[in-house]
Each structure stands twice: as structure tokens, then as C-alpha cells.
Design a protein around this motif. Sequence first.
Motif, PDB file in Angstrom:
ATOM      1  N   LEU A 251      -2.681  -0.696 -15.718  1.00 36.98           N
ATOM      2  CA  LEU A 251      -1.987  -0.177 -14.537  1.00 36.98           C
ATOM      3  C   LEU A 251      -0.475  -0.133 -14.723  1.00 36.98           C
ATOM      4  O   LEU A 251       0.211   0.642 -14.048  1.00 36.98           O
ATOM      5  CB  LEU A 251      -2.330  -1.025 -13.315  1.00 36.98           C
ATOM      6  CG  LEU A 251      -3.800  -1.044 -12.881  1.00 36.98           C
ATOM      7  CD1 LEU A 251      -3.948  -1.855 -11.602  1.00 36.98           C
ATOM      8  CD2 LEU A 251      -4.318   0.372 -12.670  1.00 36.98           C
ATOM      9  N   TRP A 252       0.055  -0.965 -15.604  1.00 38.74           N
ATOM     10  CA  TRP A 252       1.502  -0.980 -15.827  1.00 38.74           C
ATOM     11  C   TRP A 252       1.998   0.326 -16.449  1.00 38.74           C
ATOM     12  O   TRP A 252       3.198   0.586 -16.463  1.00 38.74           O
ATOM     13  CB  TRP A 252       1.876  -2.166 -16.709  1.00 38.74           C
ATOM     14  CG  TRP A 252       1.063  -2.291 -17.953  1.00 38.74           C
ATOM     15  CD1 TRP A 252       1.298  -1.702 -19.172  1.00 38.74           C
ATOM     16  CD2 TRP A 252      -0.141  -3.066 -18.105  1.00 38.74           C
ATOM     17  NE1 TRP A 252       0.328  -2.053 -20.069  1.00 38.74           N
ATOM     18  CE2 TRP A 252      -0.564  -2.893 -19.455  1.00 38.74           C
ATOM     19  CE3 TRP A 252      -0.878  -3.896 -17.259  1.00 38.74           C
ATOM     20  CZ2 TRP A 252      -1.712  -3.517 -19.954  1.00 38.74           C
ATOM     21  CZ3 TRP A 252      -2.015  -4.502 -17.762  1.00 38.74           C
ATOM     22  CH2 TRP A 252      -2.424  -4.314 -19.088  1.00 38.74           C
ATOM     23  N   LEU A 253       1.078   1.154 -16.934  1.00 38.19           N
ATOM     24  CA  LEU A 253       1.459   2.445 -17.517  1.00 38.19           C
ATOM     25  C   LEU A 253       1.379   3.578 -16.511  1.00 38.19           C
ATOM     26  O   LEU A 253       1.814   4.701 -16.814  1.00 38.19           O
ATOM     27  CB  LEU A 253       0.549   2.771 -18.713  1.00 38.19           C
ATOM     28  CG  LEU A 253       0.586   1.785 -19.890  1.00 38.19           C
ATOM     29  CD1 LEU A 253      -0.399   2.218 -20.956  1.00 38.19           C
ATOM     30  CD2 LEU A 253       1.995   1.681 -20.460  1.00 38.19           C
ATOM     31  N   ARG A 254       0.820   3.319 -15.333  1.00 39.22           N
ATOM     32  CA  ARG A 254       0.624   4.376 -14.351  1.00 39.22           C
ATOM     33  C   ARG A 254       1.959   4.763 -13.696  1.00 39.22           C
ATOM     34  O   ARG A 254       2.889   3.966 -13.634  1.00 39.22           O
ATOM     35  CB  ARG A 254      -0.360   3.920 -13.276  1.00 39.22           C
ATOM     36  CG  ARG A 254      -1.731   3.514 -13.830  1.00 39.22           C
ATOM     37  CD  ARG A 254      -2.538   4.713 -14.289  1.00 39.22           C
ATOM     38  NE  ARG A 254      -3.807   4.331 -14.886  1.00 39.22           N
ATOM     39  CZ  ARG A 254      -4.910   4.059 -14.199  1.00 39.22           C
ATOM     40  NH1 ARG A 254      -4.897   4.112 -12.879  1.00 39.22           N
ATOM     41  NH2 ARG A 254      -6.027   3.738 -14.834  1.00 39.22           N
ATOM     42  N   ALA A 255       1.996   5.971 -13.183  1.00 39.15           N
ATOM     43  CA  ALA A 255       3.216   6.455 -12.527  1.00 39.15           C
ATOM     44  C   ALA A 255       3.415   5.800 -11.163  1.00 39.15           C
ATOM     45  O   ALA A 255       4.543   5.616 -10.713  1.00 39.15           O
ATOM     46  CB  ALA A 255       3.163   7.972 -12.377  1.00 39.15           C
ATOM     47  N   GLU A 256       2.323   5.426 -10.498  1.00 40.88           N
ATOM     48  CA  GLU A 256       2.385   4.848  -9.162  1.00 40.88           C
ATOM     49  C   GLU A 256       1.528   3.581  -9.100  1.00 40.88           C
ATOM     50  O   GLU A 256       0.581   3.431  -9.879  1.00 40.88           O
ATOM     51  CB  GLU A 256       1.877   5.843  -8.116  1.00 40.88           C
ATOM     52  CG  GLU A 256       2.687   7.135  -8.032  1.00 40.88           C
ATOM     53  CD  GLU A 256       4.079   6.923  -7.464  1.00 40.88           C
ATOM     54  OE1 GLU A 256       4.280   5.885  -6.780  1.00 40.88           O
ATOM     55  OE2 GLU A 256       4.948   7.771  -7.699  1.00 40.88           O
ATOM     56  N   PRO A 257       1.842   2.681  -8.171  1.00 35.50           N
ATOM     57  CA  PRO A 257       1.007   1.482  -8.006  1.00 35.50           C
ATOM     58  C   PRO A 257      -0.427   1.858  -7.640  1.00 35.50           C
ATOM     59  O   PRO A 257      -0.647   2.764  -6.837  1.00 35.50           O
ATOM     60  CB  PRO A 257       1.687   0.736  -6.849  1.00 35.50           C
ATOM     61  CG  PRO A 257       3.093   1.250  -6.841  1.00 35.50           C
ATOM     62  CD  PRO A 257       3.002   2.672  -7.278  1.00 35.50           C
ATOM     63  N   GLU A 258      -1.374   1.197  -8.248  1.00 37.63           N
ATOM     64  CA  GLU A 258      -2.785   1.449  -7.968  1.00 37.63           C
ATOM     65  C   GLU A 258      -3.550   0.138  -7.944  1.00 37.63           C
ATOM     66  O   GLU A 258      -3.061  -0.898  -8.404  1.00 37.63           O
ATOM     67  CB  GLU A 258      -3.395   2.378  -9.024  1.00 37.63           C
ATOM     68  CG  GLU A 258      -2.823   3.789  -9.040  1.00 37.63           C
ATOM     69  CD  GLU A 258      -3.516   4.679 -10.053  1.00 37.63           C
ATOM     70  OE1 GLU A 258      -4.716   4.438 -10.316  1.00 37.63           O
ATOM     71  OE2 GLU A 258      -2.866   5.588 -10.590  1.00 37.63           O
ATOM     72  N   SER A 259      -4.750   0.200  -7.434  1.00 38.73           N
ATOM     73  CA  SER A 259      -5.631  -0.958  -7.431  1.00 38.73           C
ATOM     74  C   SER A 259      -6.724  -0.761  -8.469  1.00 38.73           C
ATOM     75  O   SER A 259      -7.064   0.371  -8.823  1.00 38.73           O
ATOM     76  CB  SER A 259      -6.250  -1.160  -6.053  1.00 38.73           C
ATOM     77  OG  SER A 259      -7.068  -2.309  -6.028  1.00 38.73           O
ATOM     78  N   ASP A 260      -7.244  -1.864  -8.971  1.00 41.23           N
ATOM     79  CA  ASP A 260      -8.344  -1.809  -9.939  1.00 41.23           C
ATOM     80  C   ASP A 260      -9.193  -3.061  -9.735  1.00 41.23           C
ATOM     81  O   ASP A 260      -8.910  -4.111 -10.317  1.00 41.23           O
ATOM     82  CB  ASP A 260      -7.803  -1.751 -11.372  1.00 41.23           C
ATOM     83  CG  ASP A 260      -8.915  -1.608 -12.407  1.00 41.23           C
ATOM     84  OD1 ASP A 260     -10.098  -1.832 -12.067  1.00 41.23           O
ATOM     85  OD2 ASP A 260      -8.608  -1.285 -13.574  1.00 41.23           O
ATOM     86  N   PRO A 261     -10.228  -2.975  -8.884  1.00 40.20           N
ATOM     87  CA  PRO A 261     -11.066  -4.142  -8.609  1.00 40.20           C
ATOM     88  C   PRO A 261     -11.687  -4.752  -9.868  1.00 40.20           C
ATOM     89  O   PRO A 261     -11.829  -5.975  -9.953  1.00 40.20           O
ATOM     90  CB  PRO A 261     -12.144  -3.583  -7.676  1.00 40.20           C
ATOM     91  CG  PRO A 261     -11.491  -2.415  -7.010  1.00 40.20           C
ATOM     92  CD  PRO A 261     -10.620  -1.807  -8.059  1.00 40.20           C
ATOM     93  N   ALA A 262     -12.037  -3.906 -10.842  1.00 40.92           N
ATOM     94  CA  ALA A 262     -12.638  -4.426 -12.074  1.00 40.92           C
ATOM     95  C   ALA A 262     -11.647  -5.303 -12.825  1.00 40.92           C
ATOM     96  O   ALA A 262     -12.005  -6.356 -13.367  1.00 40.92           O
ATOM     97  CB  ALA A 262     -13.109  -3.266 -12.954  1.00 40.92           C
TER      98      ALA A 262
END
Length: 236
Positions: A210-221
Motif C-alpha cells: 500500500l505504501w506504493l499506492r497513489a492514495e490511502p487504501e485499506s487491505d483487510p488481508a
Amino acid sequence: MISTLEFSSFPFRDHEEFCLIAGASCEQQLLLIPPLFDEMNRMRQVLVDVMRRLEKQGIGSVFPDLPGSNESVVPSDQASLSMWQEALVRCLETFDNLGYVAGVRGGCLIDAVGPDLPHWRLTPVDGQRLLRTMMRTRVASDKEAGVTMTISDLTEQAAHETLNLAGNAINPGMFAELQAATPDTLKTVRQIRLNSDPKEADDKIDGSALWLRAEPESDPALAEAISQDISEWIRS
């Protein structure tokens, strides 16, 4: 157990810095150190999810804000790695039941607090790599605005002026610290990486970078994998 989050604070220099607490009554307590700069924002939701999951497994956690970030009264352009480490020491002294330390990405550059405590690290990264990522973003942004700038140009400027890198005010002292910063060698460290990461680690987990994504996101896994590994590590 119903997970509850609480806002608290710890003294730092002449003011208070905020922190988030989960599972304050749990016997086992963890200091959770976030990634640095814009990676902190991208990972915050997942780390809060990790705190909730850990509490349900009987493990409490403290997630401090770093001076110069979020609601801190410290101007962002005055922050430094050494200041952040000092703040983490104050946090450990305030919440003196913290028996474990977990750092994520750039947070592993400042996690050498409580050096005798067991440490857990997720995808540690050196400061030079964080700098280059932010400088590439700045170069690309300048290019779109019709400004020609190179990483060498930015490095030269950073020696005597504060740079705006990917929305972060990096002063000359911080820049120099990051250039030389690597995760410290500690007595007891468990190092974890994602399954997609080819670098060596004690173990690997599922989840998105997720640190590579353009925007904050969630990832339950990812939140589940992190909390499960930390829980097993603490109880081992």
C-alpha cells in the motif's frame, strides 16, 4: 471482546504529542511505529485495523504521532530523524508497560528505542531509498509544470535549503540524516516482507504494498496477516 480505540498523549519537550491506543488493559503491549512521510498516510488505515485485530487477540498497542505530522504543533520543516527517535523514547517512558516494538518501512529507521526489547519489522527500507522515491516524484511533478529539475539538482539544493518533496518539507539536517540512515542492528529482530518481495526475510506474508499506492487504501488481508504474525511472535 469489542475493540475500542482511545486518544491519548505523551509529553515531548514543551508540549504534548498525540497517540492512539487500543487494548490499554491488555497485559502484552506493543509500540507501533508507522512508515515515514507520505507512506504514513497510505498505511494509517491498515495499521489502525491491525491495532483493532491485535486487541481482539489480547494484545494492546500504542500508535504515536511523530512531531511535525498530523496534529503536532511542531512545524513539519523542523522535524528530523533524531527528533522522532527522541519522541519515541518519551512515548516509551510514558507508557512504561510497552514490551515490544514494531516498525513499518521507514519507521524501522527510528525504531532503535528500547534496544533490549524484542523488535518486529515489516519491509525495512533505508533512508536513501526513501529520498530517491520522493525526489523522483518531485522531478516528475516539476516536469509536468514545465520545470527542468534533476535528482542531482535537488541534492545540491538540499545542502542549504528546505525542499518540498512529495508534499513533505525536508530540511537540510533531515536530508543529511536520511542519506546516511539504515535500520540499526538490534539484539532481537523479526523481519517480515510481502510474498511479492524477493528480498530475504524471516517470513513472508500476503498483502498489497500500500505504501506504493497513489492514495490511502485499506487491505483487510494485509491487516490480518500483520496482526496474526505479530500475535504469534509475541506469544512464541
